[in-house]
Design an enzyme around this catalytic site. Structure first.
Site, PDB file in Angstrom:
ATOM      1  N   SER A 147       0.907  -1.069   0.045  1.00 38.15           N
ATOM      2  CA  SER A 147      -0.093   0.140   0.055  1.00 38.15           C
ATOM      3  C   SER A 147       0.859   1.052   0.062  1.00 38.15           C
ATOM      4  O   SER A 147       2.116   1.336   0.369  1.00 38.15           O
ATOM      5  CB  SER A 147      -0.869   0.079   1.221  1.00 38.15           C
ATOM      6  OG  SER A 147      -1.581   1.167   1.539  1.00 38.15           O
ATOM      7  N   TYR A 160      -3.210  -0.551   9.939  1.00 40.16           N
ATOM      8  CA  TYR A 160      -3.013  -0.940   8.489  1.00 40.16           C
ATOM      9  C   TYR A 160      -1.857  -0.439   8.018  1.00 40.16           C
ATOM     10  O   TYR A 160      -1.022  -1.364   7.255  1.00 40.16           O
ATOM     11  CB  TYR A 160      -4.057  -0.150   7.820  1.00 40.16           C
ATOM     12  CG  TYR A 160      -4.171  -0.372   6.502  1.00 40.16           C
ATOM     13  CD1 TYR A 160      -5.040  -1.585   5.798  1.00 40.16           C
ATOM     14  CD2 TYR A 160      -3.670   0.459   5.358  1.00 40.16           C
ATOM     15  CE1 TYR A 160      -4.892  -1.820   4.365  1.00 40.16           C
ATOM     16  CE2 TYR A 160      -3.872   0.193   3.768  1.00 40.16           C
ATOM     17  CZ  TYR A 160      -4.214  -1.144   3.816  1.00 40.16           C
ATOM     18  OH  TYR A 160      -4.388  -1.063   2.176  1.00 40.16           O
TER      19      TYR A 160
END
Length: 264
Positions: A147, A160
């Site tokens: 990500s 996350y």
């Protein structure tokens, strides 16, 4: 004799969580390049069946297996079934993931641990068990879906970001250990994409939509199909000497500090 470096005919690809969204887009790209597609879901058999039906409707050979990426016994059983019923896993895409948007000071430890378990420990469990067969067969491809949060922080996504930052480094360590077996381990870091999940905030005039458009040099949200080229490349013979690389598909966000407020 010419060789199509991007042809995946005869390959079997396992895409965890490939039942919708970006996972499905990547799986469709691999299927259209000739691979057999295997997807998983940990809870909904209906979602799994619907995804397999969608793949088959566009001519892709697809299979679905229900298992939990955080449960090693479940993973081992599933891998054995897949390799017996579909074929040896040549390509693994660790795509399954969750996110919990909570400020650090308000986040429960259990919620933080749940994100780390799926987004970081899951790829560790699946990879360490799939790679054993790849080593025996003399090669394979592993792609971890990282990500932009593997590089940047943002409010309310601490778990996350911690997981995806860890996954970036796990990718590099997998490459370090397994490259000698002709196994290429790399990552893909998607930017902001137009999916059903982002639809409510992709409305003209919505502050976050305007922020993403202005922050992205390409001046648009990504289309899920924009991930297919990177996925095919890292799954194919074309990337046989690419190891430990994180390929960001983000329209250029990570390349720039952004526009000043008075810029056009």
């Amino acid at each position: 004799m010419s060789i199509n470096l991007f042809d995946l005919t005869g390959k079997t690809a396992l895409i965890t969580g490939g039942v919708y969204g970006l996972g499905m887009a990547m799986a469709k790209g691999l299927g259209n390049a000739g691979a057999k597609i295997v997807v998983n879901n940990s809870s909904s058999q209906e979602a799994l069946d619907n995804a397999v039906a969608e793949y088959k409707s566009i001519g892709i050979e697809a299979y679905g297996y229900q298992f939990d990426v955080t449960n090693e016994a479940s993973v081992i059983t599933a891998i054995n079934k897949i390799e017996a019923e579909v074929g040896p896993i040549d390509i693994l895409i660790n795509n399954a993931g969750i996110i919990k948007r909570t400020p650090i000071i308000e986040m429960e430890v259990a919620d933080f641990e749940a994100v780390i378990s799926v987004d970081l420990i899951g790829p560790f469990i699946v990879s360490k068990n799939v790679v054993k067969g790849m080593i025996q067969r003399g090669g394979g491809k592993i792609i971890n879906i990282c990500s932009m949060m593997s590089e940047l922080g943002r409010d309310s996504v601490s778990a996350y970001a911690a997981a995806k930052g860890g996954l970036k480094m796990l990718t590099k360590n997998m490459a370090t250990e397994w490259a000698k077996y002709n196994i290429q381990t790399n990552g893909i870091g998607p930017g902001y994409f137009a999916t059903s999940q982002t639809a409510p905030i992709r409305i003209d005039g919505h502050p976050f939509n305007d922020f993403i458009i202005s922050r992205t040099p390409a001046a648009r949200w990504g289309d899920p199909e924009d991930l297919q080229g990177a996925t095919i490349f890292l799954s194919s013979k074309a990337s046989d000497f690419v190891n430990g690389h994180i390929l960001y598909v983000d329209g250029g966000i990570l390349a720039t500090i952004g526009k000043a407020s008075n810029e056009i």
